[in-house]
Design a protein around this motif. Structure first.
Motif, PDB file in Angstrom:
ATOM      1  N   LYS A   1      17.767 -45.163  -5.093  1.00  0.00           N
ATOM      2  CA  LYS A   1      18.103 -44.523  -6.474  1.00  0.00           C
ATOM      3  C   LYS A   1      17.427 -43.209  -6.433  1.00  0.00           C
ATOM      4  O   LYS A   1      17.566 -42.303  -7.587  1.00  0.00           O
ATOM      5  N   GLY A   2      16.063 -43.075  -5.751  1.00  0.00           N
ATOM      6  CA  GLY A   2      15.294 -41.986  -6.043  1.00  0.00           C
ATOM      7  C   GLY A   2      14.297 -42.411  -7.102  1.00  0.00           C
ATOM      8  O   GLY A   2      13.534 -41.298  -7.255  1.00  0.00           O
TER       9      GLY A   2
ATOM     10  N   SER B   1      16.088 -30.196 -10.819  1.00  0.00           N
ATOM     11  CA  SER B   1      15.116 -30.954  -9.730  1.00  0.00           C
ATOM     12  C   SER B   1      14.021 -30.307  -9.691  1.00  0.00           C
ATOM     13  O   SER B   1      13.742 -29.198  -9.572  1.00  0.00           O
ATOM     14  N   ASP B   2      12.795 -30.852  -9.766  1.00  0.00           N
ATOM     15  CA  ASP B   2      11.403 -30.310  -9.656  1.00  0.00           C
ATOM     16  C   ASP B   2      11.283 -29.826  -8.441  1.00  0.00           C
ATOM     17  O   ASP B   2      11.041 -28.641  -8.189  1.00  0.00           O
TER      18      ASP B   2
ATOM     19  N   ALA C   1       6.943 -35.171  -2.052  1.00  0.00           N
ATOM     20  CA  ALA C   1       6.102 -35.565  -3.190  1.00  0.00           C
ATOM     21  C   ALA C   1       6.816 -36.620  -4.423  1.00  0.00           C
ATOM     22  O   ALA C   1       8.009 -36.605  -4.175  1.00  0.00           O
ATOM     23  N   VAL C   2       6.107 -37.253  -5.090  1.00  0.00           N
ATOM     24  CA  VAL C   2       6.425 -37.975  -5.940  1.00  0.00           C
ATOM     25  C   VAL C   2       5.957 -37.610  -7.292  1.00  0.00           C
ATOM     26  O   VAL C   2       4.666 -37.451  -7.522  1.00  0.00           O
TER      27      VAL C   2
ATOM     28  N   SER D   1      10.827 -36.098  -5.856  1.00  0.00           N
ATOM     29  CA  SER D   1      10.629 -34.630  -6.152  1.00  0.00           C
ATOM     30  C   SER D   1      11.979 -34.240  -6.475  1.00  0.00           C
ATOM     31  O   SER D   1      12.149 -32.992  -7.140  1.00  0.00           O
ATOM     32  N   ASN D   2      12.984 -34.637  -5.676  1.00  0.00           N
ATOM     33  CA  ASN D   2      14.325 -34.208  -5.840  1.00  0.00           C
ATOM     34  C   ASN D   2      15.430 -34.740  -6.688  1.00  0.00           C
ATOM     35  O   ASN D   2      16.687 -34.466  -6.764  1.00  0.00           O
ATOM     36  N   SER D   3      14.810 -35.662  -7.584  1.00  0.00           N
ATOM     37  CA  SER D   3      15.755 -36.494  -8.574  1.00  0.00           C
ATOM     38  C   SER D   3      16.361 -35.643  -9.702  1.00  0.00           C
ATOM     39  O   SER D   3      15.470 -34.460 -10.077  1.00  0.00           O
TER      40      SER D   3
END
Length: 300
Positions: free
Chosen positions: A50-51, A151-152, A167-168, A247-249
């Motif tokens: 799910k991210g 998306s960050d 990254a998280v 990081s791409n959520s």
């Protein structure tokens, strides 16, 4: 291809074309390298699929009170408010975010190195980590403005030179998160698609984007496609709960027009093997308090 080649190659081009594009993710979500930690196999599997995943009761009620008092102390300190690391709401002029809090607050520094936090970040990223960014977010009742879908990683890649999606982010709720007080919305599974955005990066873009992001956000067509494909979930729960997300959520939040504030501690961990290079789509680097370049791995 060497690690050095990967760090300088732009595998996720953005803000360079006249039309948006959807690019398939080329990086893992849960990286190999660290076998033990507080995250269970089910939590890591959910994070991969799910991210994101949630941890209820990461902080005890007593700890929540301690950090809430620290938030109030910081937001009411005139010196903190006058600091460039403090961002105020565009309309109400109330404090919106205070950046680099792990360097200005001993309490937040202790939290960053807490095994409940640090070891989970290491599990997800498969390496030692450092703090790319930290902040306290304060969304007051009635006047708290939200964040548009984004998306960050798109910003961190374009403006900070973050090469890979390694990254998280961790968001710990200091207030109860309801469906109606501006809670964070996130598209499960959309982290596997990178949305290449249009529009050049203005000079000193961070000064306005931290209040209201206009560059580096996906268009309605792309949001609609991802929304219908993946659906939308919302982070709700009692104070002390934590959301860990990739990081791409694809995520965003609405305005808070209720009397109930929504505040959180937000920390971004980046792998020490994913250090920043020059920005991929900006002329200059953002300040250190927004995107750390001088770092040491976080240790317990």
């Amino acid at each position: 291809m060497t690690v050095a080649d990967l760090s300088t190659q732009d595998r996720y081009p953005t803000r360079v074309a006249s039309e948006p594009a959807l690019i398939e993710r080329q990086d893992p979500t849960v990286w190999p390298g660290v076998e033990s930690g507080p995250a269970t196999a089910d939590e890591l599997a959910a994070h991969d699929a799910k991210g994101f995943h949630t941890v209820e009761g990461l902080l005890s009620p007593a700890e929540v009170q301690t950090y809430w008092q620290e938030l109030n102390r910081l937001t009411n300190d005139p010196r903190v408010r006058a600091d460039e690391r403090t961002v105020v709401e565009k309309q109400s002029n109330e404090v919106r975010s205070i950046f680099e809090v792990h360097r200005t607050s001993d309490l937040i520094a202790e939290l960053v190195s807490d095994p409940r936090v640090l070891d989970r970040a290491r599990q997800i990223l498969g390496s030692d980590v450092y703090v790319h960014q930290s902040r306290i977010n304060y969304m007051p009742g009635f006047r708290g403005s939200g964040f548009y879908w984004h998306s960050d990683f798109e910003t961190w890649h374009a403006e900070d030179g973050m090469p890979a999606m390694r990254a998280v982010s961790m968001s710990i709720a200091l207030t109860d998160n309801y469906p109606f007080n501006g809670g964070l919305m996130i598209m499960p599974g959309a982290h596997r698609t990178f949305v290449s955005c249009v529009g050049e990066t203005p000079d000193d873009n961070y000064k306005s984007s931290l209040k209201e992001q206009k560059v580096g956000v996906p268009g309605e067509h792309e949001i609609t496609k991802l929304g219908y494909e993946h659906g939308i979930e919302q982070f709700t729960g009692p104070a002390g709960s934590a959301l860990w997300f990739d990081s791409n959520s694809m995520h965003g939040s609405g305005n808070n027009i209720t009397p109930f504030p929504r505040s959180n501690i937000f920390v971004v961990f980046n792998s020490v093997e994913n250090t920043l290079v020059e920005p991929f789509a900006a002329e200059t680097r953002r300040p250190e308090f927004v995107a750390a370049r001088e770092f040491t791995p976080v240790r317990r």
